[in-house]
Design a protein around this motif. Structure first.
Motif, PDB file in Angstrom:
ATOM      1  N   GLN A  54       0.828  -1.206   0.000  1.00  0.00           N
ATOM      2  CA  GLN A  54       0.000   0.000   0.000  1.00  0.00           C
ATOM      3  C   GLN A  54       0.857   1.249   0.000  1.00  0.00           C
ATOM      4  O   GLN A  54       1.956   1.254   0.567  1.00  0.00           O
ATOM      5  N   VAL A  55       0.340   2.296  -0.648  1.00  0.00           N
ATOM      6  CA  VAL A  55       1.056   3.570  -0.683  1.00  0.00           C
ATOM      7  C   VAL A  55       1.331   4.021   0.751  1.00  0.00           C
ATOM      8  O   VAL A  55       0.452   3.957   1.606  1.00  0.00           O
ATOM      9  N   GLY A  56       2.568   4.420   1.014  1.00  0.00           N
ATOM     10  CA  GLY A  56       2.957   4.837   2.363  1.00  0.00           C
ATOM     11  C   GLY A  56       3.692   3.739   3.128  1.00  0.00           C
ATOM     12  O   GLY A  56       4.348   4.017   4.134  1.00  0.00           O
ATOM     13  N   ASP A  57       3.591   2.485   2.662  1.00  0.00           N
ATOM     14  CA  ASP A  57       4.314   1.389   3.324  1.00  0.00           C
ATOM     15  C   ASP A  57       5.817   1.645   3.296  1.00  0.00           C
ATOM     16  O   ASP A  57       6.344   2.197   2.317  1.00  0.00           O
ATOM     17  N   ASP A  58       6.491   1.215   4.343  1.00  0.00           N
ATOM     18  CA  ASP A  58       7.949   1.142   4.307  1.00  0.00           C
ATOM     19  C   ASP A  58       8.336  -0.116   3.545  1.00  0.00           C
ATOM     20  O   ASP A  58       7.620  -1.119   3.574  1.00  0.00           O
ATOM     21  N   THR A  67       6.980  -5.208   2.442  1.00  0.00           N
ATOM     22  CA  THR A  67       6.472  -3.882   2.800  1.00  0.00           C
ATOM     23  C   THR A  67       5.620  -4.007   4.050  1.00  0.00           C
ATOM     24  O   THR A  67       5.004  -5.054   4.303  1.00  0.00           O
ATOM     25  N   PRO A  70       3.312  -1.198   6.971  1.00  0.00           N
ATOM     26  CA  PRO A  70       2.963   0.200   7.260  1.00  0.00           C
ATOM     27  C   PRO A  70       3.909   0.767   8.321  1.00  0.00           C
ATOM     28  O   PRO A  70       4.420   0.007   9.153  1.00  0.00           O
ATOM     29  N   THR A  95      10.279   3.511   0.477  1.00  0.00           N
ATOM     30  CA  THR A  95       8.857   3.753   0.703  1.00  0.00           C
ATOM     31  C   THR A  95       8.055   3.425  -0.559  1.00  0.00           C
ATOM     32  O   THR A  95       8.509   3.691  -1.665  1.00  0.00           O
ATOM     33  N   CYS A 135       5.174   4.327  -3.058  1.00  0.00           N
ATOM     34  CA  CYS A 135       4.469   5.556  -3.430  1.00  0.00           C
ATOM     35  C   CYS A 135       3.530   5.280  -4.600  1.00  0.00           C
ATOM     36  O   CYS A 135       3.595   4.220  -5.233  1.00  0.00           O
TER      37      CYS A 135
END
Ligand code: ADP
Ligand code: MG
Length: 322
Positions: A147-151, A269, A271, A294, A296
Motif C-alpha cells: 500500500q502507498v505509504g508502506d515502508d 512492505t 505500514p 517507501t 508511493c
C-alpha cells in the motif's frame, strides 16, 4: 545399482512432521495441513550450466536446490511441511549422490521438511523440487498487498552471491576471507523461513530476492499497482562488498546491489505503524532487516542519493569495467 536402489539408498527420508500422513513408496504421498491452514506450493528447477556448474560440490548443490524452494515458502509466510524431488541423472555416481542427498536432507531436517516423493530418471543433470508449506490463507504474504505509504524492507545483505560469482569468474579479485564468506552465500544460501513466518500479520506484501532487488521488488509493485522510492545509502550495506568498493566504480556497485541475483533475501512492505513489530520479527528470527525505502503512488523505482535526489541508473547491459 538401479533406479529403486538409488531411491532407497539416497532419498528415503524418515522425517514425519505433523501433516505428513504418508511419505514416499506408494503412488502418492498424503499431506494434511493443520486445521485452519492452507497448502502453499512452489516449484523451482535447477539446470546444469544455467544455475550451477558441473563441478559444484554436490553437497552444496543439494542444499541450494532445497534452499531456493524454501525461500519461496518464506516469502509467502508459510511453514515448510514436505517436498518432492524430480531428478534426471546422466549416470549413477554414488559419491555424487551421497554428497547431494547429505546436503539436501540436512537442510530438510533443519526445517522439518520431509522428502515425500519424486521421480528418478536417466538424462542430462536436472533437478526439480516442489515444496509444500502451510499458512493461514488470510495471513499469506501476497505480492499484491503493498500500500502507498508502506515502508520497504530487505533482509540480510544484497549482492554477495553476485560478488562471489564474479570473483570465481576472475572479474573481481577478493581476499581469501571475503571470498569464502561470499562463496558461502552463493553456494549455500540461507532461506529466511523464520522471518517469513514472523512477518505474518505484520507485513503487507513480500517476495524473495532471487533475480535481483529491482526485478523482484518490481513484481510486488506491478501486482500492487504502486511504485517505490529507495535510498541508495540503505541498500549498499554489505560488508563484503564495501571491502571492494574502493576499487570499483559506482555503476558496478549499482548492478551488484540492485540486480545482483541469487540473494535469497526477503523484500517486504509494512505500514510505518508496524515498524516496531517488524523489528521484533527480525529479532525473533535472528535475521537483520533494513528499511530501504517507501511505497508511493507513482509507478516505477527511483533510487535516491543522500540528498534525496534521483540517481541515474545504468541499464542491465552496463559494462562493469568501462
Ligand atoms: P511411479 O511409478 O508412480 O512413477 P516411481 O516408480 O517413479 O513411481 O517411484 C517409486 C516411489 O519412489 C514413489 O513413491 C516416488 O514418489 C518415490 N521416488 C522416486 N524418485 C524419488 C526421489 N528422487 N526422491 C524421493 N522419492 C522418490
Ligand atoms: Mg516415476
Amino acid at each position: 545399482v538401479g533406479e529403486f536402489d538409488v531411491i532407497r539408498r539416497y532419498f528415503q527420508h524418515p522425517l514425519r512432521p505433523a501433516g505428513v500422513v504418508l511419505g514416499n513408496g506408494d503412488d502418492c504421498a498424503l499431506l494434511t495441513p493443520a486445521p485452519g491452514q492452507t497448502l502453499a506450493v512452489s516449484t523451482d528447477m535447477l539446470v546444469e550450466w544455467r544455475h550451477f556448474f558441473p563441478d559444484v560440490d554436490p553437497e552444496a548443490l543439494g542444499h541450494k536446490a532445497l534452499a531456493v524452494n524454501l525461500s519461496d515458502l518464506a516469502a509467502m509466510g508459510a511453514e515448510p511441511l514436505a517436498f518432492t524431488l524430480a531428478l534426471s541423472l546422466p549416470k549413477v555416481d554414488e559419491v555424487w549422490l551421497e554428497g547431494f542427498s547429505t546436503g539436501l536432507l540436512a537442510l530438510a531436517n533443519l526445517h522439518g521438511c520431509a522428502l515425500v516423493g519424486g521421480d528418478t530418471t536417466a538424462g542430462p543433470l536436472n533437478l526439480c523440487i516442489t515444496v509444500f508449506g502451510q499458512v493461514p490463507a488470510t495471513q499469506a504474504l501476497r505480492r499484491s498487498s503493498a500500500q502507498v505509504g508502506d515502508d520497504i524492507y530487505v533482509s540480510g545483505t544484497l549482492g554477495d552471491a553476485r560478488l562471489a560469482l564474479e570473483a570465481l569468474q576472475g572479474q573481481v579479485s577478493l581476499g581469501a576471507v571475503d571470498l569464502a564468506r561470499v562463496r558461502q552465500r552463493l553456494e549455500r544460501p540461507t532461506p529466511r523461513v523464520a522471518l517469513g513466518q514472523a512477518l505474518r500479520g505484520v507485513a503487507h506484501a513480500a517476495a524473495d530476492v532471487s533475480d535481483g532487488l529491482t526485478g523482484d521488488l518490481a513484481h510486488i509493485l506491478n501486482a500492487s499497482d504502486v511504485g517505490a522510492d529507495l535510498h541508495w545509502s540503505k541498500i549498499s550495506n554489505s560488508i563484503a562488498i564495501s571491502s571492494v568498493m574502493k576499487s570499483v566504480n559506482d555503476g558496478f556497485l549499482f548492478d551488484f546491489f540492485l540486480n545482483g541475483g541469487d540473494d535469497y533475501e526477503l523484500v517486504f512492505t509494512a505500514p510505518p505503524s508496524a515498524h516496531w513489530q517488524v523489528q521484533q520479527a527480525a529479532t525473533q528470527a535472528q535475521t537483520p532487516v533494513t528499511r530501504i525505502g517507501t511505497i508511493c503512488a507513482k509507478s516505477g523505482i527511483r533510487v535516491l542519493d543522500h540528498n534525496g535526489l534521483p540517481m541515474a541508473l545504468p541499464g542491465r547491459s552496463f559494462d562493469h569495467f568501462a
